[in-house]
Motif scaffolding. Structure first.
Motif, PDB file in Angstrom:
ATOM      1  N   ALA A  43      -2.821   6.882 -70.993  1.00  0.00           N
ATOM      2  CA  ALA A  43      -2.429   6.708 -72.392  1.00  0.00           C
ATOM      3  C   ALA A  43      -1.202   7.526 -72.743  1.00  0.00           C
ATOM      4  O   ALA A  43      -0.574   7.304 -73.781  1.00  0.00           O
ATOM      5  CB  ALA A  43      -3.584   7.097 -73.311  1.00  0.00           C
ATOM      6  N   VAL A  44      -0.830   8.460 -71.881  1.00  0.00           N
ATOM      7  CA  VAL A  44       0.371   9.267 -72.074  1.00  0.00           C
ATOM      8  C   VAL A  44       1.446   8.893 -71.059  1.00  0.00           C
ATOM      9  O   VAL A  44       2.618   8.757 -71.398  1.00  0.00           O
ATOM     10  CB  VAL A  44       0.051  10.768 -71.940  1.00  0.00           C
ATOM     11  N   THR A 104       0.474  15.868 -68.081  1.00  0.00           N
ATOM     12  CA  THR A 104       0.243  15.818 -69.530  1.00  0.00           C
ATOM     13  C   THR A 104      -0.381  17.109 -70.052  1.00  0.00           C
ATOM     14  O   THR A 104      -1.037  17.122 -71.088  1.00  0.00           O
ATOM     15  CB  THR A 104      -0.633  14.612 -69.900  1.00  0.00           C
ATOM     16  N   MET A 105      -0.189  18.195 -69.332  1.00  0.00           N
ATOM     17  CA  MET A 105      -0.522  19.553 -69.779  1.00  0.00           C
ATOM     18  C   MET A 105      -2.015  19.806 -69.961  1.00  0.00           C
ATOM     19  O   MET A 105      -2.392  20.774 -70.619  1.00  0.00           O
ATOM     20  CB  MET A 105       0.221  19.920 -71.061  1.00  0.00           C
ATOM     21  N   THR A 106      -2.880  18.977 -69.412  1.00  0.00           N
ATOM     22  CA  THR A 106      -4.305  19.259 -69.555  1.00  0.00           C
ATOM     23  C   THR A 106      -4.696  20.535 -68.817  1.00  0.00           C
ATOM     24  O   THR A 106      -5.691  21.173 -69.167  1.00  0.00           O
ATOM     25  CB  THR A 106      -5.151  18.087 -69.031  1.00  0.00           C
ATOM     26  N   ARG A 107      -3.909  20.931 -67.801  1.00  0.00           N
ATOM     27  CA  ARG A 107      -4.179  22.195 -67.102  1.00  0.00           C
ATOM     28  C   ARG A 107      -3.156  23.261 -67.498  1.00  0.00           C
ATOM     29  O   ARG A 107      -3.524  24.321 -67.993  1.00  0.00           O
ATOM     30  CB  ARG A 107      -4.171  21.988 -65.582  1.00  0.00           C
ATOM     31  N   THR A 108      -1.870  23.004 -67.318  1.00  0.00           N
ATOM     32  CA  THR A 108      -0.868  24.037 -67.600  1.00  0.00           C
ATOM     33  C   THR A 108      -0.829  24.402 -69.078  1.00  0.00           C
ATOM     34  O   THR A 108      -0.460  25.532 -69.430  1.00  0.00           O
ATOM     35  CB  THR A 108       0.533  23.571 -67.170  1.00  0.00           C
ATOM     36  N   PRO A 156      11.391  15.329 -71.567  1.00  0.00           N
ATOM     37  CA  PRO A 156      10.285  15.596 -70.650  1.00  0.00           C
ATOM     38  C   PRO A 156       9.044  14.771 -70.976  1.00  0.00           C
ATOM     39  O   PRO A 156       8.832  14.353 -72.116  1.00  0.00           O
ATOM     40  CB  PRO A 156      10.014  17.091 -70.835  1.00  0.00           C
ATOM     41  N   ILE A 157       8.201  14.569 -69.960  1.00  0.00           N
ATOM     42  CA  ILE A 157       7.070  13.657 -70.034  1.00  0.00           C
ATOM     43  C   ILE A 157       5.771  14.307 -70.506  1.00  0.00           C
ATOM     44  O   ILE A 157       4.775  13.615 -70.682  1.00  0.00           O
ATOM     45  CB  ILE A 157       6.800  13.042 -68.653  1.00  0.00           C
ATOM     46  N   HIS A 158       5.735  15.616 -70.720  1.00  0.00           N
ATOM     47  CA  HIS A 158       4.464  16.347 -70.733  1.00  0.00           C
ATOM     48  C   HIS A 158       3.674  16.276 -72.037  1.00  0.00           C
ATOM     49  O   HIS A 158       2.457  16.402 -72.028  1.00  0.00           O
ATOM     50  CB  HIS A 158       4.725  17.817 -70.398  1.00  0.00           C
ATOM     51  N   TRP A 159       4.348  16.100 -73.168  1.00  0.00           N
ATOM     52  CA  TRP A 159       3.636  16.209 -74.443  1.00  0.00           C
ATOM     53  C   TRP A 159       2.852  14.937 -74.748  1.00  0.00           C
ATOM     54  O   TRP A 159       3.279  13.821 -74.454  1.00  0.00           O
ATOM     55  CB  TRP A 159       4.613  16.541 -75.562  1.00  0.00           C
ATOM     56  N   SER A 160       1.696  15.133 -75.339  1.00  0.00           N
ATOM     57  CA  SER A 160       0.779  14.042 -75.645  1.00  0.00           C
ATOM     58  C   SER A 160       0.414  14.107 -77.120  1.00  0.00           C
ATOM     59  O   SER A 160       0.848  15.002 -77.847  1.00  0.00           O
ATOM     60  CB  SER A 160      -0.484  14.177 -74.793  1.00  0.00           C
ATOM     61  N   ALA A 161      -0.413  13.158 -77.566  1.00  0.00           N
ATOM     62  CA  ALA A 161      -0.894  13.217 -78.949  1.00  0.00           C
ATOM     63  C   ALA A 161      -1.837  14.391 -79.141  1.00  0.00           C
ATOM     64  O   ALA A 161      -2.046  14.851 -80.264  1.00  0.00           O
ATOM     65  CB  ALA A 161      -1.601  11.917 -79.312  1.00  0.00           C
ATOM     66  N   THR A 162      -2.398  14.899 -78.049  1.00  0.00           N
ATOM     67  CA  THR A 162      -3.293  16.048 -78.122  1.00  0.00           C
ATOM     68  C   THR A 162      -2.550  17.317 -78.500  1.00  0.00           C
ATOM     69  O   THR A 162      -3.105  18.200 -79.146  1.00  0.00           O
ATOM     70  CB  THR A 162      -4.002  16.248 -76.769  1.00  0.00           C
TER      71      THR A 162
END
Length: 899
Positions: A410-411, A608-612, A672-678
């Protein structure tokens, strides 16, 4: 608490980030975290870790973990259920879809984050027992063009060299790879070779990246012209007598046709320079370096692969190495730098829709071979849908059931908004995750299954140099989390296939995987683990890093270091094939969308930064989504540095902070690709990317979506800091970062001082902090500040808003949150943004490995540290992974330049 498996001791495992595959020593701290060190015995990194690897201990807590199976009925909410209930629902859902719509209505979307054993189990279930080849992976987004290029040229998906070649080369060509940021441990090995033996470094990239700052020669070529540059090089090598005629005659085919096509497009150096947009002198210098240097390694990554002609670009590179015989020998060869920790392991077990396990394809003979080995009752007969086509089929209603494992489409997918809608409309949507609250988890999955995470996983991964390494657990599974292979086997049992999935543990799966690689092989396939097919459980547990192929014990304990140095390719003729790239096509800009959007990674974040995103250190370098713009393009769009811009394409829009950069090629922008709606309100860049793919590999073009820029009216800017995660004020766009002591939000939007004051007072009341709440408002000037404190005197939250021209200093407020208990004087001064001791802001973090901010580095320079070595000696900055060195050097230039 995620408890250690036993008394704390160091466990040798492998990093879960990029394809370098660094060895890690992890020691649980008994508090849910771990002490992380590089493993000096691991040949991939020799003890060095990048900033992300070094911060792994900060990312393994339970704060965001999915701990129990969950299920929803109809449009209801997810509710906790037992594993038996969840697995029964998954099995019944697949059984129903198969009966009503057939196997083509079933799909799996996997991840390079899975271990090889998990990947193998998923492919066996789907392709052998459910009968669907609609099994693809997020590796399609990163390395599919390399796979296709290798197979066209070599007859197999083989990376021929080893990391040691980077240290033995006299020339390293980096094309489409910001190695300094994306593979920093390897980049330091390259820089060390330059210092030790004078290795030259050529960087080819439309964007002047941190990698380019270290180059002996930087070639900022025009978008999409990589293949033309290497075709021009092939012509030049021919015309200057630099070919290896013997190698061409004995080990290749198709040279004459490929050379003829190259001459037609790039007949000489001038034509090559004209097509690529490079200075003729720079092209001449590159060609001369390549011609005169025997030991050449050409490394390529996403800038080559993520293109509508990515496979052709790969083959243009391979052509030059085949023509000069510079392959499979010390210090020379083409080298694909893999994006994910197990992208290659996934390819080994058939993780892509156009593959079967053990590097086999869908020819009738290969399908029959795998069917017989597995005893498969419903063997898929033809290639399945690749990722972009798979989600398009979901949109059309052709795919009814989907199982997503360990990824966040979704991201990350092109047209990510369309992917969201497609997943939300499925008859059965199963998501295996270790994180609760991802964007994909918000797409109404019917079943949510808790997977073990890094630190709990047990299995193998394969890095960019074909090296198989163990990921070993040092923490017990959190909550009710289970290994993915176990979950797949349980579903297979419920569907009546239990005997074929009767594994006791990952060692059983690895042995089966190795045995399949050897089955009816006899040297005809590159991927061969014959020598490991009979590993005992104890030998599997202690397996040392080893490079495939490992055919017999005679390959030695480390496997096979290089391939193809004396031919032996895996085509039908056993000769490598020269492949003719298609001519360069015009850049796909349009009148309404005059710019090209290029997407990619930044230094300290991952996917998508779920870990970092859980690490305060990693969030302190770049805290908000941004777009890099050349000053001329910014001026034309009415944008200034630090302003907010709407980046819009035909598929979506994002709101990003503008960063001006002379190194950005005019007519292009980078985000950059990392940011999400979260973690942001407008930073999802995947929603903007067009769905065009390479016709051979199916890899999406993530580097050249037609786009436009426009200013965003956001007269108010500010920050919100809080010890707990709260919701930011309504109507203010935001980007959230994890900070030392809590969370921070960068805010932007319209001015409404009364609404801000009401929000802050309500927040204080909700948190039980009304007694310590203080605020100040300047309605006419558009300023508002509020704060509240814990019982111990620590800052509980602060809200600071001001007009756009007076943006509050982010790092000043971050320091307040990190300080813990504040003195009474500091609490009185907190709304002023000043400290009682007069301490100045330290600025953003530059060195994430050692937590060194910009202000400390500037102070060291003022006090006499006038080179990177002196800064490193004083502050340690730049002495670990080195990915901050370009920033250090730029700061030195700025501060030491004459007035």
């Amino acid at each position: 608490m995620n408890a250690p498996l036993s008394s704390p001791q160091a466990t040798s495992t492998t990093c879960p980030y990029c394809g370098v595959g660094c060895g890690v020593k992890a020691t649980p701290d008994g508090l849910g975290g771990a002490l992380i060190e590089g493993d000096a015995a691991h040949p991939a990194n020799l003890g060095r870790l990048c900033s992300k690897g070094a911060a792994l201990g900060e990312t393994i807590g339970l704060e965001t973990r999915l701990l129990h199976p969950m299920m929803r009925e109809g449009a209801g909410d997810l509710r906790r259920v037992t594993w038996d209930s969840a697995l029964d629902r998954v099995a019944e859902g697949f059984r129903r879809v198969l009966a009503e719509h057939g196997p083509q209505a079933v799909a799996f979307y996997l991840s390079g984050q899975l271990l090889t054993e998990d990947y193998y189990a998923a492919n066996k279930l789907a392709k052998g027992f459910l009968g669907t080849a609609n099994v693809d992976t997020n590796s399609r987004l990163c390395m599919a063009s390399s796979v296709a290029g290798h197979k066209r040229a070599f007859g197999s998906d083989t990376v021929p060299g080893s990391y040691e070649d980077l240290e033995q080369a006299d020339l390293i060509v980096l094309t489409g790879s910001n190695t300094a940021w994306c593979h920093p441990v390897l980049f330091r090995r390259m820089v060390a070779a330059r210092q030790a033996r004078g290795t030259k470094l050529v960087v080819i990239d439309p964007r002047r990246t941190a990698t380019a700052e270290e180059a002996d020669l930087f070639l900022p070529l025009a978008h999409g012209t990589d293949a033309a540059l290497f075709s021009g090089l092939l012509v030049h090598l021919t015309d200057t007598g630099a070919l290896d005629e013997t190698f061409i005659a004995q080990h290749t085919e198709g040279f004459a046709e490929t050379l003829s096509a190259a001459r037609a497009e790039t007949p000489d150096l001038a034509a090559t320079a004209r097509i690529t947009g490079l200075a003729e002198a720079d092209v001449a210098r590159f060609f001369a370096l390549f011609r005169a240097t025997d030991r050449v390694v050409t490394c390529y990554s996403q800038g080559v692969n993520q293109s509508r002609r990515g496979t052709d670009k790969v083959n243009a590179i391979l052509n030059c190495h085949l023509a000069t015989g510079r392959i499979g020998r010390e210090g020379m060869g083409p080298f694909s730098l893999t994006g994910q920790p197990n992208a290659m392991g996934g390819r080994e077990v058939g993780g892509l829709a156009n593959q079967l396990a053990a590097h086999m394809g869908f020819s009738p003979a290969e399908v029959d071979r795998v069917r017989r080995f597995w005893g498969a009752p419903h063997m898929a007969q033809a290639e399945g849908l690749k990722a972009v086509d798979m989600f398009a089929a979901m949109e059309r209603g052709e795919i009814k059931a989907l199982w997503v494992m360990g990824t966040n489409p979704a991201v990350s997918l092109p047209r990510a908004d369309a992917a969201r809608r497609a997943m939300a409309g499925l008859d059965l949507f199963v998501l295996s995750e270790n994180v609760l609250g991802t964007d994909t988890a918000g797409c109404a999955p019917h079943v949510l299954l808790p997977a073990v995470a890094w630190g709990e996983k047990d299995g193998t991964v394969t890095n960019s140099e074909r090296r198989i390494s163990r990921q070993r657990p040092f923490l017990a599974p959190a909550g009710e989390a289970k290994p993915d292979w176990w979950v797949l086997a349980q579903v297979a049992r419920r569907l009546g296939h239990g005997e074929a999935f009767d594994w006791r543990g990952p060692a059983d799966i690895f042995r089966e995987h190795a045995a399949l690689s050897a089955f009816e092989n006899n040297g005809t396939r590159d991927f061969d683990l014959s020598g490991l097919a009979d590993l005992t459980d104890a030998a599997y547990e202690t397996l040392a890093p080893v490079q495939w192929p490992v055919r017999t014990a005679s390959d030695g304990p480390h496997g096979t270091e290089r391939l193809f140095g004396t031919g032996g390719f895996f085509t039908a003729s056993r000769r490598a094939r020269f492949v003719t790239p298609a001519p360069v096509a015009p850049a796909p800009v349009a009148e309404d969308f005059p710019l090209l959007l290029n997407t990619g990674r930044i230094r300290d974040q991952w996917h998508t930064m779920t870990r970092t995103g859980l690490s305060p250190r990693l969030g302190s370098h770049i805290s908000a989504p941004f777009v890099t713009v050349h000053p001329d393009d910014a001026r034309a769009a009415g944008l200034t540095d630090g302003a907010l811009a709407q980046v819009e394409t035909a598929h979506g829009r994002a709101v990003l902070e503008v960063r001006l950069d002379d190194g950005q090629r005019p007519g292009t922008v980078f985000a950059p690709i990392h940011w999400s709606a979260t973690n942001s309100s407008g930073g999802r860049v995947g929603a903007l990317v067009h769905p065009l793919t390479d016709p051979v590999s199916g890899q999406p073009d993530l580097k050249a979506t037609p786009a436009r820029l426009a200013p965003v009216d956001a007269p108010a800017r500010g920050v919100l800091l809080a010890r707990s995660r709260v919701s930011p004020p309504p109507g203010l766009g935001f980007a959230r970062a994890r900070l030392e002591g809590g969370h921070g939000w960068r805010l932007a939007g319209s001015v409404d001082v009364a609404a801000w004051a009401a929000y802050a007072q309500a927040l204080a009341d909700d948190l039980g902090l009304a007694d310590s709440f203080c605020d100040m408002a300047d309605t006419a000037g558009g300023h508002y500040r509020a704060a509240a404190f814990t019982a111990s005197g620590a800052l509980a939250f602060a809200l600071v808003l001001a007009p756009e021209a007076e943006v509050p200093a982010w790092d000043v407020w971050v320091q307040r949150l990190a300080r813990g208990t504040l003195t009474e004087d500091d609490r009185r001064l907190v709304l002023s943004g000043r400290a009682s001791d007069g301490a100045a802001a330290c600025g953003p973090l530059v060195c994430a490995c050692f937590g060194v901010p910009r202000g400390a580095i500037a102070q060291a320079i003022r006090e006499g540290a006038h080179d990177a070595a002196a800064i490193g000696a004083r502050l340690k900055a730049g002495t670990n992974c080195g990915s901050c060195l370009p920033e250090l050097k730029a700061l030195l230039v700025d501060m030491l330049a004459p007035a």
